[in-house]
Design a protein around this motif. Structure first.
Motif, PDB file in Angstrom:
ATOM      1  N   GLU A 210       0.771  -1.578   0.457  1.00  0.00           N
ATOM      2  CA  GLU A 210      -0.150  -0.107  -0.299  1.00  0.00           C
ATOM      3  C   GLU A 210       1.427   1.469   0.324  1.00  0.00           C
ATOM      4  OE1 GLU A 210      -2.779   2.263   2.877  1.00  0.00           O
ATOM      5  OE2 GLU A 210      -3.143   0.277   3.079  1.00  0.00           O
ATOM      6  N   LEU A 211       2.234   0.766   0.933  1.00  0.00           N
ATOM      7  CA  LEU A 211       2.762   2.204   1.035  1.00  0.00           C
ATOM      8  C   LEU A 211       3.028   2.964  -0.659  1.00  0.00           C
ATOM      9  CD1 LEU A 211       5.483   2.692   3.667  1.00  0.00           C
ATOM     10  CD2 LEU A 211       6.757   3.135   0.869  1.00  0.00           C
ATOM     11  N   LYS A 212       3.809   1.342  -1.173  1.00  0.00           N
ATOM     12  CA  LYS A 212       4.230   1.281  -2.720  1.00  0.00           C
ATOM     13  C   LYS A 212       3.305   1.899  -3.519  1.00  0.00           C
ATOM     14  CE  LYS A 212       7.231  -1.765  -3.973  1.00  0.00           C
ATOM     15  NZ  LYS A 212       7.697  -3.245  -3.567  1.00  0.00           N
ATOM     16  N   ARG A 213       2.183   1.921  -3.516  1.00  0.00           N
ATOM     17  CA  ARG A 213       1.340   2.090  -4.546  1.00  0.00           C
ATOM     18  C   ARG A 213       1.356   3.589  -3.858  1.00  0.00           C
ATOM     19  NH1 ARG A 213      -1.179  -2.694  -3.565  1.00  0.00           N
ATOM     20  NH2 ARG A 213      -2.850  -1.694  -2.001  1.00  0.00           N
ATOM     21  N   ALA A 214       0.958   3.990  -2.483  1.00  0.00           N
ATOM     22  CA  ALA A 214       0.896   5.336  -2.289  1.00  0.00           C
ATOM     23  C   ALA A 214       1.422   6.310  -2.932  1.00  0.00           C
ATOM     24  CB  ALA A 214      -0.100   5.336  -1.048  1.00  0.00           C
ATOM     25  N   LEU A 215       2.466   6.593  -2.509  1.00  0.00           N
ATOM     26  CA  LEU A 215       3.995   7.057  -2.746  1.00  0.00           C
ATOM     27  C   LEU A 215       3.946   7.333  -4.219  1.00  0.00           C
ATOM     28  CD1 LEU A 215       6.345   6.434  -0.365  1.00  0.00           C
ATOM     29  CD2 LEU A 215       4.879   8.391  -0.681  1.00  0.00           C
ATOM     30  N   TYR A 216       4.192   5.819  -5.677  1.00  0.00           N
ATOM     31  CA  TYR A 216       4.230   6.114  -6.831  1.00  0.00           C
ATOM     32  C   TYR A 216       3.106   6.527  -7.253  1.00  0.00           C
ATOM     33  CZ  TYR A 216       5.411   3.697 -11.236  1.00  0.00           C
ATOM     34  OH  TYR A 216       5.893   3.405 -12.410  1.00  0.00           O
ATOM     35  N   ARG A 217       2.243   6.424  -6.656  1.00  0.00           N
ATOM     36  CA  ARG A 217       1.074   8.100  -6.961  1.00  0.00           C
ATOM     37  C   ARG A 217       1.088   8.943  -7.035  1.00  0.00           C
ATOM     38  NH1 ARG A 217      -4.449   3.884  -6.194  1.00  0.00           N
ATOM     39  NH2 ARG A 217      -3.660   2.313  -8.037  1.00  0.00           N
ATOM     40  N   ALA A 218       2.031   9.674  -6.321  1.00  0.00           N
ATOM     41  CA  ALA A 218       2.194  11.194  -5.447  1.00  0.00           C
ATOM     42  C   ALA A 218       3.634  11.242  -6.529  1.00  0.00           C
ATOM     43  CB  ALA A 218       2.215  10.422  -4.479  1.00  0.00           C
ATOM     44  N   GLY A 219       3.991  10.594  -7.530  1.00  0.00           N
ATOM     45  CA  GLY A 219       5.495  10.755  -7.857  1.00  0.00           C
ATOM     46  C   GLY A 219       6.369  10.414  -7.778  1.00  0.00           C
ATOM     47  N   TYR A 220       6.654   9.059  -6.274  1.00  0.00           N
ATOM     48  CA  TYR A 220       7.465   9.332  -5.403  1.00  0.00           C
ATOM     49  C   TYR A 220       7.992   7.330  -6.142  1.00  0.00           C
ATOM     50  CZ  TYR A 220       8.180  13.867  -4.496  1.00  0.00           C
ATOM     51  OH  TYR A 220       7.584  15.155  -4.000  1.00  0.00           O
ATOM     52  N   PRO A 221       8.533   7.047  -6.564  1.00  0.00           N
ATOM     53  CA  PRO A 221       8.702   5.711  -6.820  1.00  0.00           C
ATOM     54  C   PRO A 221       9.735   5.511  -5.600  1.00  0.00           C
ATOM     55  CG  PRO A 221       9.427   6.710  -8.572  1.00  0.00           C
ATOM     56  CD  PRO A 221       8.615   7.528  -7.776  1.00  0.00           C
ATOM     57  N   VAL A 222       9.085   4.022  -4.628  1.00  0.00           N
ATOM     58  CA  VAL A 222      10.154   3.841  -3.583  1.00  0.00           C
ATOM     59  C   VAL A 222      11.359   2.018  -3.804  1.00  0.00           C
ATOM     60  CG1 VAL A 222       9.986   2.203  -0.815  1.00  0.00           C
ATOM     61  CG2 VAL A 222       8.184   4.276  -2.551  1.00  0.00           C
ATOM     62  N   ARG A 223      12.173   3.079  -3.712  1.00  0.00           N
ATOM     63  CA  ARG A 223      13.162   2.072  -3.811  1.00  0.00           C
ATOM     64  C   ARG A 223      13.369   0.776  -3.174  1.00  0.00           C
ATOM     65  NH1 ARG A 223      18.811   4.017  -3.747  1.00  0.00           N
ATOM     66  NH2 ARG A 223      17.964   5.858  -2.963  1.00  0.00           N
ATOM     67  N   ASP A 224      12.975  -0.549  -3.164  1.00  0.00           N
ATOM     68  CA  ASP A 224      12.931  -1.936  -2.174  1.00  0.00           C
ATOM     69  C   ASP A 224      13.797  -2.091  -1.595  1.00  0.00           C
ATOM     70  OD1 ASP A 224      11.988  -3.979   0.035  1.00  0.00           O
ATOM     71  OD2 ASP A 224      10.301  -4.143  -1.699  1.00  0.00           O
ATOM     72  N   GLU A 225      14.656  -1.777  -0.176  1.00  0.00           N
ATOM     73  CA  GLU A 225      16.191  -2.789  -0.279  1.00  0.00           C
ATOM     74  C   GLU A 225      16.285  -3.625   0.638  1.00  0.00           C
ATOM     75  OE1 GLU A 225      19.036   0.514  -0.204  1.00  0.00           O
ATOM     76  OE2 GLU A 225      18.340   0.571  -2.248  1.00  0.00           O
ATOM     77  N   ARG A 226      14.504  -4.208   0.927  1.00  0.00           N
ATOM     78  CA  ARG A 226      14.725  -5.142   1.779  1.00  0.00           C
ATOM     79  C   ARG A 226      15.444  -6.803   2.297  1.00  0.00           C
ATOM     80  NH1 ARG A 226       8.499  -6.001   2.346  1.00  0.00           N
ATOM     81  NH2 ARG A 226       8.063  -5.644   0.096  1.00  0.00           N
ATOM     82  N   HIS A 227      15.400  -6.742   3.493  1.00  0.00           N
ATOM     83  CA  HIS A 227      16.353  -8.086   2.806  1.00  0.00           C
ATOM     84  C   HIS A 227      14.881  -9.549   3.481  1.00  0.00           C
ATOM     85  CE1 HIS A 227      20.782  -6.401   2.394  1.00  0.00           C
ATOM     86  NE2 HIS A 227      19.469  -5.918   3.968  1.00  0.00           N
ATOM     87  N   LEU A 228      14.260  -9.417   2.324  1.00  0.00           N
ATOM     88  CA  LEU A 228      13.443 -10.662   3.157  1.00  0.00           C
ATOM     89  C   LEU A 228      13.713 -12.197   3.442  1.00  0.00           C
ATOM     90  CD1 LEU A 228      10.227  -9.241   0.022  1.00  0.00           C
ATOM     91  CD2 LEU A 228      10.730  -8.241   2.334  1.00  0.00           C
ATOM     92  N   ASP A 229      12.948 -12.317   4.247  1.00  0.00           N
ATOM     93  CA  ASP A 229      12.284 -14.246   4.481  1.00  0.00           C
ATOM     94  C   ASP A 229      13.087 -14.941   3.273  1.00  0.00           C
ATOM     95  OD1 ASP A 229      11.792 -13.229   7.010  1.00  0.00           O
ATOM     96  OD2 ASP A 229      10.362 -14.347   6.544  1.00  0.00           O
TER      97      ASP A 229
END
Length: 611
Positions: A210-229
């Motif tokens: 939801e965060l990535k979608r909202a900021l993308y629509r606001a014109g700010y794509p988010v770089r996802d650098e999480r260390h997932l399981d």
């Protein structure tokens, strides 16, 4: 490799650029050895390289672009548009790195537009590299356009997600102002749990999509650098040999951890996905749009991998089994009562087949499932609502292969596409069109009886060829089935009858089938030698590519005919549906009706008895 040997190779190919795979074949060496040799020549200043839609890389002499006659390129900085007359493969490759094709015309003019998302997803490590690519493609400096592109490039690097050393997810902003006035203002309550510094905030893990979608629509794509399981381990051995470009797809995916495989129909994206499963070695969830495609995935996995029947589960309306490899429909995975079961599993990989569905409300809920790796598959990641950018936001960046390279290598047959413009069958039908409104007008144009004679003529000109006739409307399909004595397969056709007809078409005596939109995707519809689009879904570029893809076979000549009634909006829709293919280098031509040309047999119809 001496540079003279490289020039000899180009001369033999009769074109100014080659891939590492082509060099390897010519030198009778491995692709790795060829790549190393090309890198060596590039370091010496003899060669340059360019990623064609990110993969494969093409190599060319460093002075080639300065010695060749350029296409005529016109730049409109304020509109951020570029018009190119007859662009070469090289120029199309450069433009595809930062622009998208909007339109083509009969005179081979190509119109490109540069959007924010095109810059955000540009396959370059720095703005300077992107700037060089732009100047090479445009043949000039466009300072105002470059300034706008640089602003967008920097905008795409203002937010990132990362995993804190204590295990929770953090959103980091480039400045306190961005965190306070953008993130906290644009995000719904509960997405950010608390600030941990002036530029960082703790994120609710279930709200990352939801965060990535909202900021993308606001014109700010988010770089996802999480260390997932990593997900629970699962050994998968692939029994097929991957083609060189499929191996590159797998390598690129493993390097990034997420992405969307984009290639023409017939290029083996499902096989490459199984190669990714082998490389990842983790429990896998495969999401598909329908039950029939789920069954096909299961059959493919059992036939081509070491997985056993006990390791593969189906989860849809008919069966509900969660196993180390689970194949589920998007709709089921998005329902609250089922999602809990998927959330409890530690998936190492989620595969999104036909990933262009993901932006729709019911499908995109599946993007919230936790996994180490996300893999999308699509021949045509385009949407007429312009939400294709969300595909790459929710799943990962595009990992593709230049279609023309696969055509040249013989892996996929380049289709010959022809738009046939038909007159009205009678003045009565034309008047009916004139008095109709909106959707009814489209249906009247689609059902123009002149198409029946044109289909007869096309089938007559390809005796013995396997032909698929696509229709958008059930009534039109029923009429053509009766007139041509050809079975019509629609969503109303029982599954057993549908499978029987497809089996007869693939390996039996049946030469032709009429299919509705069920033939566009998600079923094991055999490839054909001829595809006829009697009517279509407005100007859907994806549908046009999918239907042409039914003829893309490694051998033989592939032909597609798009029928459109002259002087109606169907004529424009036909051009729009073939636009995606034109952008991939496929030649699209137009001509007027053959059946209705003076003296041409077949205008008056006659009996048909196609099998």
């Amino acid at each position: 490799m001496p540079v003279d040997r490289f020039y000899d190779l180009l001369e033999g190919k009769a074109r100014p650029l080659v891939t590492a795979s082509e060099v390897a074949r010519e030198l009778d060496c491995t692709q790795v050895e060829a790549f190393d040799a090309l890198i060596g020549l590039a370091k010496e200043g003899h060669l340059e390289s360019l990623d064609v839609e990110a993969d494969p890389t093409v190599w060319f002499p460093a002075d080639w672009k300065d010695t060749q006659d350029r296409e005529r390129v016109v730049v409109f900085p304020k509109r951020r548009e570029v018009v190119v007359d007859r662009p070469s493969q090289f120029t199309r490759a450069q433009l595809s790195g930062f622009a998208h094709l909007v339109d083509t015309n009969r005179e081979s003019g190509y119109l490109y537009r540069i959007r924010e998302a095109d810059v955000w997803q540009a396959p370059h490590d720095s703005f300077e590299a992107l700037q060089r690519s732009m100047r090479q493609a445009l043949g000039q400096r466009a300072e105002a356009l470059e300034e706008w592109v640089q602003n967008q490039w920097e905008r795409a690097r203002k937010f990132r997600l990362y995993t804190h050393e204590d295990g929770y997810v953090v959103l980091e902003a480039q400045s306190p102002d961005l965190l306070g006035n953008v993130a906290e203002q644009k995000l719904e309550s509960g997405v950010l749990r608390a600030r941990i510094s002036d530029t960082e905030a703790w994120v609710a893990e279930s709200k990352t999509a939801e965060l990535k979608r909202a900021l993308y629509r606001a014109g700010y794509p988010v770089r996802d650098e999480r260390h997932l399981d990593e997900g629970d381990a699962l050994d998968v051995d692939l029994s097929l040999s991957l083609r060189p470009y499929q191996t590159d797809w797998v390598r690129r995916f493993v390097d990034t951890g997420s992405g969307v495989l984009v290639g023409p129909p017939g290029s083996g994206k499902t096989v490459a996905a199984m190669g990714v499963m082998e490389a990842v070695g983790g429990e896998t969830l495969v999401l598909v749009p329908g039950r029939e495609l789920a069954e096909q995935w299961r059959e493919q996995l059992l036939a081509n991998t070491s997985l056993t029947d006990e390791q593969i589960g189906l989860y849809h309306g008919g069966e509900k089994q969660v196993r180390p490899v689970t194949i589920a429909t998007y709709q089921t995975a998005g329902m609250d009562r089922h999602r809990m079961l998927f959330d409890e599993r530690r998936w190492g990989l989620i595969v999104y087949d036909e990933v262009h569905h993901i932006p729709s409300p019911i499908h995109r809920r599946s993007a919230e499932l936790q996994t180490k790796h996300r893999l999308g598959l699509s021949a045509t990641p385009v949407r007429e609502d312009d939400l294709e950018r969300e595909i790459f936001t929710l799943v990962g960046p595009p990992i593709g292969t230049d279609w023309e390279a696969l055509f040249d290598a013989g892996y996929v047959a380049e289709p010959e596409i022809e738009i046939r413009l038909l007159p009205w069958a009678s003045e009565m039908h034309q008047n009916e069109y004139g008095s109709a409104e909106r959707h009814e007008r489209r249906q009247v144009a689609a059902a123009n009886p002149a198409k029946e004679a044109e289909i007869r003529e096309i089938l007559r000109s390809h005796p013995g060829a396997k032909a698929l006739i696509f229709v958008e409307y059930i009534e039109q399909g029923d009429r053509l089935a009766e007139a041509l004595n050809v079975p019509f397969v629609s969503g109303e056709t029982p599954h057993a009858r549908r499978r029987q007809l497809f089996r007869e078409f693939k390996s039996g005596p049946r030469d032709a089938l009429i299919v509705s939109r069920v033939g566009d995707e998600g079923i094991d519809l055999p490839n054909a030698e001829v595809a006829i689009a009697a009517s279509g879904l407005g100007g859907s570029r994806r549908q046009g590519s999918q239907r042409a893809g039914r003829t893309m076979r490694p051998v033989g000549r592939a032909r597609m005919y798009v029928l459109a009634t002259l002087g109606t909006e169907e004529e424009d829709f036909a051009r729009q549906r073939t636009r995606h293919l034109a952008g991939k280098g496929v030649q699209v031509r137009e001509r007027e009706s053959v059946a209705y040309a003076e003296g041409t047999p077949g205008r008056d119809g006659g009996d048909s008895n196609y099998k």
